[in-house]
Design a protein around this motif. Structure first.
Motif, PDB file in Angstrom:
ATOM      1  N   ALA A  72       0.838  -1.201   0.000  1.00 42.73           N
ATOM      2  CA  ALA A  72       0.000   0.000   0.000  1.00 42.73           C
ATOM      3  C   ALA A  72       0.873   1.251   0.000  1.00 42.73           C
ATOM      4  CB  ALA A  72      -0.926  -0.004   1.211  1.00 42.73           C
ATOM      5  N   SER A  73       1.909   1.248   0.848  1.00 35.32           N
ATOM      6  CA  SER A  73       2.830   2.383   0.894  1.00 35.32           C
ATOM      7  C   SER A  73       3.539   2.554  -0.450  1.00 35.32           C
ATOM      8  CB  SER A  73       3.862   2.167   2.009  1.00 35.32           C
ATOM      9  OG  SER A  73       4.844   3.180   1.997  1.00 35.32           O
ATOM     10  N   ALA A  74       4.023   1.449  -1.012  1.00 34.25           N
ATOM     11  CA  ALA A  74       4.737   1.515  -2.285  1.00 34.25           C
ATOM     12  C   ALA A  74       3.820   1.989  -3.414  1.00 34.25           C
ATOM     13  CB  ALA A  74       5.322   0.140  -2.618  1.00 34.25           C
ATOM     14  N   ARG A  75       2.559   1.548  -3.397  1.00 31.87           N
ATOM     15  CA  ARG A  75       1.608   1.945  -4.438  1.00 31.87           C
ATOM     16  C   ARG A  75       1.401   3.456  -4.431  1.00 31.87           C
ATOM     17  NH1 ARG A  75      -3.566  -2.254  -5.128  1.00 31.87           N
ATOM     18  NH2 ARG A  75      -2.899  -2.964  -7.186  1.00 31.87           N
ATOM     19  N   ILE A  76       1.259   4.020  -3.244  1.00 29.66           N
ATOM     20  CA  ILE A  76       1.042   5.465  -3.134  1.00 29.66           C
ATOM     21  C   ILE A  76       2.247   6.223  -3.684  1.00 29.66           C
ATOM     22  CG2 ILE A  76       0.839   7.350  -1.468  1.00 29.66           C
ATOM     23  CD1 ILE A  76      -0.830   5.329   0.267  1.00 29.66           C
ATOM     24  N   HIS A  77       3.447   5.803  -3.306  1.00 24.12           N
ATOM     25  CA  HIS A  77       4.649   6.486  -3.781  1.00 24.12           C
ATOM     26  C   HIS A  77       4.807   6.333  -5.290  1.00 24.12           C
ATOM     27  CE1 HIS A  77       6.549   7.977  -0.118  1.00 24.12           C
ATOM     28  NE2 HIS A  77       6.058   6.919   0.491  1.00 24.12           N
ATOM     29  N   GLY A 115       8.298   0.111  14.431  1.00 22.49           N
ATOM     30  CA  GLY A 115       9.718  -0.011  14.093  1.00 22.49           C
ATOM     31  C   GLY A 115       9.944  -0.574  12.712  1.00 22.49           C
ATOM     32  N   VAL A 116       8.995  -0.312  11.798  1.00 25.56           N
ATOM     33  CA  VAL A 116       9.048  -0.856  10.441  1.00 25.56           C
ATOM     34  C   VAL A 116       9.105   0.300   9.443  1.00 25.56           C
ATOM     35  CG1 VAL A 116       7.807  -2.231   8.721  1.00 25.56           C
ATOM     36  CG2 VAL A 116       7.776  -2.919  11.124  1.00 25.56           C
ATOM     37  N   GLU A 117       9.912   0.152   8.416  1.00 24.83           N
ATOM     38  CA  GLU A 117      10.054   1.191   7.401  1.00 24.83           C
ATOM     39  C   GLU A 117       8.884   1.149   6.426  1.00 24.83           C
ATOM     40  OE1 GLU A 117      13.070   2.461   3.730  1.00 24.83           O
ATOM     41  OE2 GLU A 117      13.509   0.713   4.984  1.00 24.83           O
ATOM     42  N   ALA A 118       8.413   2.327   6.030  1.00 28.13           N
ATOM     43  CA  ALA A 118       7.383   2.417   4.980  1.00 28.13           C
ATOM     44  C   ALA A 118       8.111   2.498   3.640  1.00 28.13           C
ATOM     45  CB  ALA A 118       6.509   3.643   5.198  1.00 28.13           C
ATOM     46  N   VAL A 119       8.135   1.403   2.926  1.00 27.22           N
ATOM     47  CA  VAL A 119       8.922   1.364   1.679  1.00 27.22           C
ATOM     48  C   VAL A 119       8.268   2.203   0.599  1.00 27.22           C
ATOM     49  CG1 VAL A 119       9.830  -0.925   2.215  1.00 27.22           C
ATOM     50  CG2 VAL A 119       7.746  -0.717   0.843  1.00 27.22           C
ATOM     51  N   GLU A 120       9.090   2.714  -0.311  1.00 24.70           N
ATOM     52  CA  GLU A 120       8.590   3.543  -1.403  1.00 24.70           C
ATOM     53  C   GLU A 120       8.501   2.787  -2.718  1.00 24.70           C
ATOM     54  OE1 GLU A 120      10.573   7.287  -1.661  1.00 24.70           O
ATOM     55  OE2 GLU A 120      10.261   7.743   0.470  1.00 24.70           O
ATOM     56  N   GLU A 121       9.143   1.629  -2.767  1.00 20.65           N
ATOM     57  CA  GLU A 121       9.007   0.782  -3.956  1.00 20.65           C
ATOM     58  C   GLU A 121       9.282  -0.663  -3.561  1.00 20.65           C
ATOM     59  OE1 GLU A 121      11.743   2.033  -6.922  1.00 20.65           O
ATOM     60  OE2 GLU A 121      13.437   2.162  -5.557  1.00 20.65           O
ATOM     61  N   MET A 122       8.718  -1.573  -4.351  1.00 17.49           N
ATOM     62  CA  MET A 122       8.886  -3.001  -4.062  1.00 17.49           C
ATOM     63  C   MET A 122       9.278  -3.722  -5.350  1.00 17.49           C
ATOM     64  SD  MET A 122       5.731  -3.745  -1.405  1.00 17.49           S
ATOM     65  CE  MET A 122       6.397  -5.282  -0.816  1.00 17.49           C
TER      66      MET A 122
END
Length: 581
Positions: free
Chosen positions: A461-466, A574-581
């Motif tokens: 979800a985080s990657a999709r937004i970015h 404590g988890v990173e919100a990734v910008e791409e996968m």
């Protein structure tokens, strides 16, 4: 609404103002208790955005029936510009539908507060000591320690987010017989490092290869000095050195998970400083310890049990099923006696204590809670104390249990797992179940790219937004907060979901349950994915609608803020919100 006040708290305040107005009108008696009045989302979202039981709770005090009082409350609420509709349901519940402007304002609030959205002051500066991990310093961290480590660390971060000063503490159990066994095991590896063939590790010693480098370090430091020396000469000298080496290993393992403690309290130092004796003296002065004889254990006969007078803590005064000895018959401290002193030490600098223990320590909970309750009574202050029990983790690979051998000292270390699947996967997975529930950690499933894998689903979800924001920027488009009035019912539904975050944070912190944040993030990700997927079949529902820049700007702004909420929630875990996968 203040920067730290949740939307729900703001409406609770509005309803409180209505109740004050009804007091002035004589419809409510002044001073009626409102402690049981709630303002929260209804279970069924079709009933509205918020619901209150105020009329149900206060009808008796008002000497009327709930529906009659509800009508008066609704009359006042209907005058509020932020309330689109106020309806009475059932015997007197009140359902509120909020104006669209409320949700658009909340979207703007997310943007304005950024990383602070959801932060609260409910902790009111109360100092909390969170003790977690506290594994015996006899080897590397393994997955049995991992779950408690993550739960404790996430809880500490959550409590800080709502305004508690937090001390993260690790209690080093370095005074027990297991430390002597560790030193003997390291001495064997020390001899091996000097060229001796040691053969199979004797029964009763730690066989793991992790002690090989420790042995080499000892050999470099002492040479052959302790090879043939009596144990009484080398054991006291090697013991603290080996414990220090183990703690360095443990700190390094925890660092792979992003975990750092503020304090490392040593049981050996506690005893050397005479803290258990001080605790005993304090307890005696407050009539909490006496000299007595325990009843014979069940199943024992007078022939194999000898009554011995011991110093006993009056645990039964505080809910335990028997009084507990704080010393053994040989004068040494019991585990409980040392723990009692340790908790007194922690309480000296904290207003509240939280211990994260493995489920195998369940039998100790009642007695240590009794000890803290006694301490609070003796000091004449409240010392809230909570013990969170965390179940073990079963490791699987493709559904099959991972085989381990205690005899050969082979086991799956925490470091092994983090290096294979990554810190974020491990941390998030540990919080996808309540701590007291059994957990399976399947190496294949936790890296699976599917909806059934919560870690992937939220990160995606985080990657999709970015990805969407990057694509829009390439087309010369970007988020436009000035256009958000273009957002419709489906977009508002997504905002409503995100707007639950501040309230959820406060509730999770109050319940000391960080896993609630993981559950919320999964649901928010599901809502985002559902909104996204609608655009696959209907181009006009996509985030980027080329022929409508204003609507695109509004939706991009919406997506940006949903991403912010996801990022804030993941940060608590404590988890990173990734910008791409």
């Amino acid at each position: 609404m203040s920067d730290t006040q949740t939307l729900h708290a703001a409406f609770a305040a509005r309803i409180g103002a209505v109740l004050r107005a009804l007091e002035l009108e004589g419809a409510l008696p002044p001073g009626a208790s409102e402690a049981a009045v709630t303002v929260e989302p209804p279970r069924d979202p079709t009933h509205g955005d918020l619901a209150t039981n105020a009329a149900m709770v206060l009808a008796k005090a008002a000497a009327t029936n709930p529906r009659s009082l509800a009508e008066k409350i609704v009359e006042h609420l209907s005058r509020e510009p932020a309330v689109a509709a106020a309806e009475i349901a059932g015997p007197g519940f009140i359902n509120l539908r909020l104006a669209d402007s409320v949700w658009l304002d909340e979207l703007q609030a997310i943007a304005a507060l950024g990383a602070n959205y959801g932060r609260a002051t409910t902790g009111a500066g109360r100092r909390v000591n969170v003790e977690y991990v506290s594994a015996n310093p006899t080897g590397p961290m393994h997955m049995g320690h991992c779950r408690g480590a993550v739960v404790g660390d996430a809880l500490a971060t959550l409590l800080e987010f709502v305004g508690h000063p937090v001390t993260r503490e690790y209690y080093i159990n370095d005074a027990g017989a297991q430390v002597d066994v560790l030193a003997r095991s390291a001495h064997l590896r020390y001899r091996e490092a000097l060229g001796e063939t040691i053969g199979d590790i004797p029964e009763g010693l730690y066989p793991g290869d992790y002690l090989v480098p420790v042995g080499k370090t000892l050999a470099a430091q002492f040479g052959p000095r302790f090879v043939n020396a009596p144990e009484s000469e080398w054991l006291p000298e090697l013991r603290p050195i080996v414990v220090h080496a183990m703690m360095d290993m443990i700190r390094a393992d925890l660092a792979l998970l992003g975990i750092e403690h503020d304090e490392f309290a040593s049981e050996a130092e506690l005893q050397q400083a005479g803290k258990p004796a001080e605790a005993e003296a304090w307890m005696r002065a407050h009539d909490l310890v006496y000299d007595g004889v325990l009843e014979a254990p069940k199943g024992k006969t007078p022939d194999d049990w000898e009554p011995v007078e011991l110093p006993l803590f009056r645990a039964t005064r505080f809910g335990d099923d028997q009084d507990r000895p704080i010393r053994k018959s040989d004068g040494n401290w019991t585990y409980f006696g040392a723990d009692l002193a340790y908790h007194m030490q922690k309480a000296a600098t904290a207003d509240e204590l939280i211990d994260i223990w493995g489920a195998d320590h369940a039998g100790t909970v009642k007695r240590i809670k009794a000890a803290v309750a006694a301490l609070a009574q003796g000091e004449g202050r409240a010392i809230p104390f909570d013990v969170k029990l965390v179940q073990m983790v079963q490791l699987l690979r493709g559904g099959e249990p991972v085989k381990m051998s205690k005899r050969s000292g082979t086991f799956v270390t925490l470091a092994d797992v983090v290096r294979e699947v990554g810190k974020d996967v491990v941390r998030f997975t540990m919080l996808t179940r309540k701590p007291e529930a059994q957990m399976e950690f399947d190496f294949a499933k936790v890296v699976e790219a599917s909806k059934d894998n919560p870690v992937f689903y939220v990160q995606y979800a985080s990657a999709r937004i970015h990805s969407t924001l990057r694509k829009a920027a390439a087309e010369g488009l970007g988020p436009d907060p000035a256009a958000i009035e273009r957002l419709g019912a489906e977009e508002l539904s997504l905002i409503k979901h995100a707007a639950q975050f501040p309230r959820l944070v406060e509730a999770a912190a109050a319940a000391r349950e960080p896993h609630r944040i993981a559950f919320f993030l999964y649901d928010l990700a599901a809502a985002l994915h559902a909104f996204w997927n609608a655009g696959n079949d209907a181009p006009e529902k996509r985030f980027i609608v080329a022929q409508d820049p204003a609507l695109t700007g509004a939706r991009l702004f919406l997506g940006q803020q949903i991403g912010q909420v996801i990022r804030n929630g993941l940060a608590l875990l404590g988890v990173e919100a990734v910008e791409e996968m």
